[in-house]
Write a protein that holds these residues in place. Sequence first.
Motif, PDB file in Angstrom:
ATOM      1  N   ASP A  55       0.831  -1.210   0.000  1.00 35.40           N
ATOM      2  CA  ASP A  55       0.000   0.000   0.000  1.00 35.40           C
ATOM      3  C   ASP A  55       0.863   1.257   0.000  1.00 35.40           C
ATOM      4  OD1 ASP A  55      -2.260  -1.567  -0.022  1.00 35.40           O
ATOM      5  OD2 ASP A  55      -2.677  -1.333   2.129  1.00 35.40           O
ATOM      6  N   GLU A  58       2.351   1.733  -3.471  1.00 37.96           N
ATOM      7  CA  GLU A  58       1.349   2.247  -4.405  1.00 37.96           C
ATOM      8  C   GLU A  58       1.058   3.723  -4.143  1.00 37.96           C
ATOM      9  OE1 GLU A  58      -3.142   1.173  -6.024  1.00 37.96           O
ATOM     10  OE2 GLU A  58      -2.237  -0.024  -4.436  1.00 37.96           O
ATOM     11  N   TRP A  62       1.545   6.860  -6.755  1.00 39.44           N
ATOM     12  CA  TRP A  62       0.507   7.840  -7.086  1.00 39.44           C
ATOM     13  C   TRP A  62       0.964   9.256  -6.751  1.00 39.44           C
ATOM     14  CZ3 TRP A  62      -3.340   7.756 -10.242  1.00 39.44           C
ATOM     15  CH2 TRP A  62      -3.942   6.537 -10.561  1.00 39.44           C
TER      16      TRP A  62
END
Length: 73
Positions: A55, A58, A62
């Motif tokens: 997580d 990611e 982003w």
Amino acid sequence: MRAGTGRKRVRAGVYSRAPEVLYVNERRGRAVKKLLLVALAAIGGLLVYRQIQADRAEQDLWTEATDSVSTGS
């Protein structure tokens, strides 16, 4: 009676060692259950840790993709 054979005849009664054997088996069973519980907890912790790391990776991706680009003027 035989002399010199070096063997002793042992008579096992009805209650010879059954309570001790049951106690040892019960303790061994508890130890195995505790070991399995610790192993499952460790595997669960590892899976949670890996999910958190994924997580974060990611989120970093982003953040990098949507970051405002400075013009440098």
